[in-house]
Design an enzyme around this catalytic site. Structure first.
Site, PDB file in Angstrom:
ATOM      1  N   HIS A  82       0.916  -1.096  -0.097  1.00 52.12           N
ATOM      2  CA  HIS A  82       0.087   0.022  -0.213  1.00 52.12           C
ATOM      3  C   HIS A  82       0.950   1.395  -0.031  1.00 52.12           C
ATOM      4  O   HIS A  82       1.825   1.235   0.854  1.00 52.12           O
ATOM      5  CB  HIS A  82      -0.744   0.082   1.152  1.00 52.12           C
ATOM      6  CG  HIS A  82      -2.113   1.049   1.132  1.00 52.12           C
ATOM      7  ND1 HIS A  82      -3.276   0.532   0.517  1.00 52.12           N
ATOM      8  CD2 HIS A  82      -2.304   2.334   1.559  1.00 52.12           C
ATOM      9  CE1 HIS A  82      -4.087   1.634   0.554  1.00 52.12           C
ATOM     10  NE2 HIS A  82      -3.472   2.548   0.997  1.00 52.12           N
ATOM     11  N   ASP A 161     -14.244   2.665   7.092  1.00 50.66           N
ATOM     12  CA  ASP A 161     -12.825   3.290   6.341  1.00 50.66           C
ATOM     13  C   ASP A 161     -13.493   3.994   5.305  1.00 50.66           C
ATOM     14  O   ASP A 161     -13.273   4.962   4.836  1.00 50.66           O
ATOM     15  CB  ASP A 161     -11.739   2.353   6.071  1.00 50.66           C
ATOM     16  CG  ASP A 161     -10.720   3.302   5.281  1.00 50.66           C
ATOM     17  OD1 ASP A 161     -10.133   4.299   5.650  1.00 50.66           O
ATOM     18  OD2 ASP A 161     -10.672   2.930   4.181  1.00 50.66           O
ATOM     19  N   ARG A 168     -13.451  12.707   5.152  1.00 51.04           N
ATOM     20  CA  ARG A 168     -12.326  13.334   5.272  1.00 51.04           C
ATOM     21  C   ARG A 168     -11.705  14.084   4.121  1.00 51.04           C
ATOM     22  O   ARG A 168     -11.108  15.031   4.172  1.00 51.04           O
ATOM     23  CB  ARG A 168     -11.193  12.239   5.777  1.00 51.04           C
ATOM     24  CG  ARG A 168     -11.383  11.699   7.080  1.00 51.04           C
ATOM     25  CD  ARG A 168     -10.409  10.516   7.325  1.00 51.04           C
ATOM     26  NE  ARG A 168      -8.841  10.951   6.959  1.00 51.04           N
ATOM     27  CZ  ARG A 168      -8.275   9.900   6.606  1.00 51.04           C
ATOM     28  NH1 ARG A 168      -8.523   8.794   6.312  1.00 51.04           N
ATOM     29  NH2 ARG A 168      -6.992  10.395   6.256  1.00 51.04           N
ATOM     30  N   SER A 183      -6.670   4.153   8.628  1.00 51.39           N
ATOM     31  CA  SER A 183      -7.362   3.916   7.342  1.00 51.39           C
ATOM     32  C   SER A 183      -6.627   2.917   6.518  1.00 51.39           C
ATOM     33  O   SER A 183      -7.205   1.738   6.029  1.00 51.39           O
ATOM     34  CB  SER A 183      -7.478   5.247   6.729  1.00 51.39           C
ATOM     35  OG  SER A 183      -7.548   4.977   5.085  1.00 51.39           O
ATOM     36  N   LYS A 187      -7.794  -1.514   6.297  1.00 45.62           N
ATOM     37  CA  LYS A 187      -8.117  -2.183   4.935  1.00 45.62           C
ATOM     38  C   LYS A 187      -7.308  -3.362   4.636  1.00 45.62           C
ATOM     39  O   LYS A 187      -7.785  -4.254   4.234  1.00 45.62           O
ATOM     40  CB  LYS A 187      -7.654  -1.134   3.665  1.00 45.62           C
ATOM     41  CG  LYS A 187      -8.684   0.046   3.673  1.00 45.62           C
ATOM     42  CD  LYS A 187      -8.580   0.741   2.270  1.00 45.62           C
ATOM     43  CE  LYS A 187      -7.606   1.686   2.504  1.00 45.62           C
ATOM     44  NZ  LYS A 187      -7.943   3.185   2.350  1.00 45.62           N
TER      45      LYS A 187
HETATM   46  N1  URA Z   1      -4.442   6.209   1.935  1.00 47.51           N
HETATM   47  C1  URA Z   1      -5.392   5.623   2.369  1.00 47.51           C
HETATM   48  O1  URA Z   1      -5.811   4.575   2.335  1.00 47.51           O
HETATM   49  N2  URA Z   1      -6.000   6.354   3.498  1.00 47.51           N
HETATM   50  C2  URA Z   1      -5.469   7.655   4.034  1.00 47.51           C
HETATM   51  O2  URA Z   1      -6.031   8.289   4.863  1.00 47.51           O
HETATM   52  C3  URA Z   1      -4.530   8.128   2.976  1.00 47.51           C
HETATM   53  C4  URA Z   1      -3.885   7.361   1.969  1.00 47.51           C
END
Ligand code: URA
Length: 431
Positions: A82, A161, A168, A183, A187
């Site tokens: 990620h 999320d 957000r 966040s 995930k």
């Molecule tokens: N990427 C994400 O998945 N969440 C965030 O809050 C910022 C970047």
């Protein structure tokens, strides 16, 4: 318990208990806690921070706010990556097929663009027919059959999320360390990842602008991963200037394809090789980083990484002829080469401004409901440290509208700063 009391507590800088955090997140997902209270909570967290313990509790509450994926019947070890978000970051499109070609299966759920930062799903949707809405069963089947999946976040996974992320984006609460950490990690945990490579971007085009902030975020996410029993490593990579040359959806897909074949801009290819080598090590397919890098280089050189990308696009319904012949991607109405206004050494190519210029052109969204123009964007021709001469191409704008082109041109020109003195190139990664 009442949501308002939890918001007041956070507003007054008092540490929340696990029960309070779980109550709030459960209520938010069920609809008992309305968006305005969740937005207010996010702002209180943004302003007053959270302890690592609170952040971990928030992450787990979000991770288990919906379904969770168990990939143990599909792969020996579920590996994921990620990025925390940046400009020109098409890494997943090159890295996933490359490591899959090296025998490491990876199924990944990616996101859409957020503000100035691009999103893998928007980029992949440049390929006609490419589906980003696979069901859980389709996800598992494809991962088992071809060892790679690149799709969107299923609505059923970590729904807290999904809802909070959207709020957000429009309430100025994205660049908060506990909110970003929870966040991302919620995930990854919900998607069943057992080993995770995090690419934490740092610089002017990242949510974390300083190395200190990025280090705090990286450590927090690694600690959360450890507490959740997931092996997690974090890389810190530069995001002061765009990664590679292309910023904009189909332009980035074309660049990612070049890298899959071992070409493309040097910085982007090196970045991908480094991420691949970490994935191959954490995924137990390489004995060390050098071995991982050698395997990834070989996959790019012998065509197997590219073949894996073709297989991915085909499996997800995309028109492979665009991958075989990238010149088929629709070209924007105006393609203008902008020349350097002076001789000098480039001291800055401000990534955020270039990302914002791409959004203005229509490559990103100003509002959640906006649609994306896949053909538009900017190709920067130089990196920080390059010597440029007056009149040589500095960047190229792909636009569909003259007024937007003029605005993006001015912004991108202002993003380039020159120095009379020699300038050191920026590093790709930081320690
Ligand atoms: N990427 C994400 O998945 N969440 C965030 O809050 C910022 C970047």
């Amino acid at each position: 318990m009442r949501a308002v009391d939890i918001i007041i507590k956070k507003r007054d800088k008092i540490e929340l208990t696990r029960e309070e955090i779980e109550f709030f997140i459960k209520g938010f997902v069920s609809g008992d806690v309305p968006d305005y209270q969740a937005a207010s909570f996010a702002m209180a967290v943004m302003l007053n921070d959270m302890t690592p313990r609170e952040t971990t509790d928030l992450t787990l509450a979000m991770a288990y706010s919906g379904d969770t994926l168990d990939l143990s019947d599909v792969v020996d070890l579920a590996v994921d990556k990620h990025s925390s978000g940046g400009v020109g970051d098409k890494t997943s499109i090159t890295v996933l097929p490359t490591v899959a070609a090296c025998g490491l299966p990876v199924g990944k759920m990616s996101g859409r663009g957020l503000g100035f930062s691009g999103g893998t799903l928007d980029k992949l949707e440049s390929i006609p027919g490419y589906r980003v809405d696979l069901t859980t069963d389709e996800f598992k089947k494809q991962l088992k059959e071809i060892g790679e999946v690149l799709t969107g976040q299923s609505l059923a996974l970590a729904p807290a999320d999904g809802k909070l992320y959207a709020l957000r984006d429009v309430t100025g609460t994205v660049p908060s360390t506990p909110l970003i950490a929870s966040s991302i990690m919620s995930k990854k945990i919900a998607a069943g990842a057992q080993a995770i490579v995090l690419d934490v971007k740092v610089g002017l085009g990242a949510f974390m602008e300083t190395l200190d902030e990025a280090r705090v975020l990286a450590k927090l996410m690694m600690d959360i991963g450890r507490l959740a029993g997931r092996e997690t490593i974090a890389l810190l990579s530069d995001m002061n200037q765009p990664l590679g040359h292309a910023v904009g959806n189909s332009l980035e897909v074309v660049e990612a394809i070049e890298a899959l074949k071992g070409g493309g801009p040097r910085d982007f290819r090196e970045h991908c090789l480094h991420v691949c080598s970490h994935l191959l090590v954490i995924g137990k397919r390489a004995k060390d980083l050098d071995d991982g890098r050698a395997q990834a280089e070989k996959a790019m050189a012998n065509g197997s990484a590219f073949e894996k990308f073709r297989a991915l696009v085909k499996a997800q319904g995309g028109d492979v002829s665009y991958v075989d012949e990238p010149s088929k991607f629709p070209r924007a109405k105006y393609v203008e080469v902008v020349e350097s206004p002076m001789d000098g050494n480039l001291s800055q190519v401000q990534a955020r401004s270039v990302g914002e210029a791409s959004v203005i052109l229509g490559g990103g969204r100003a509002k959640k409901s906006d649609s994306i123009d896949h053909a538009v964007g900017i190709v920067v021709h130089h990196k920080v440290g390059d010597k440029v001469q007056k009149g040589e191409p500095l960047f190229t704008i792909h636009a569909d509208d003259e007024a937007k082109l003029a605005e993006a041109r001015a912004m991108t020109l202002a993003a380039h700063k020159f120095s009379a003195d020699d300038v050191q190139p920026l590093p790709l990664f930081y320690n």
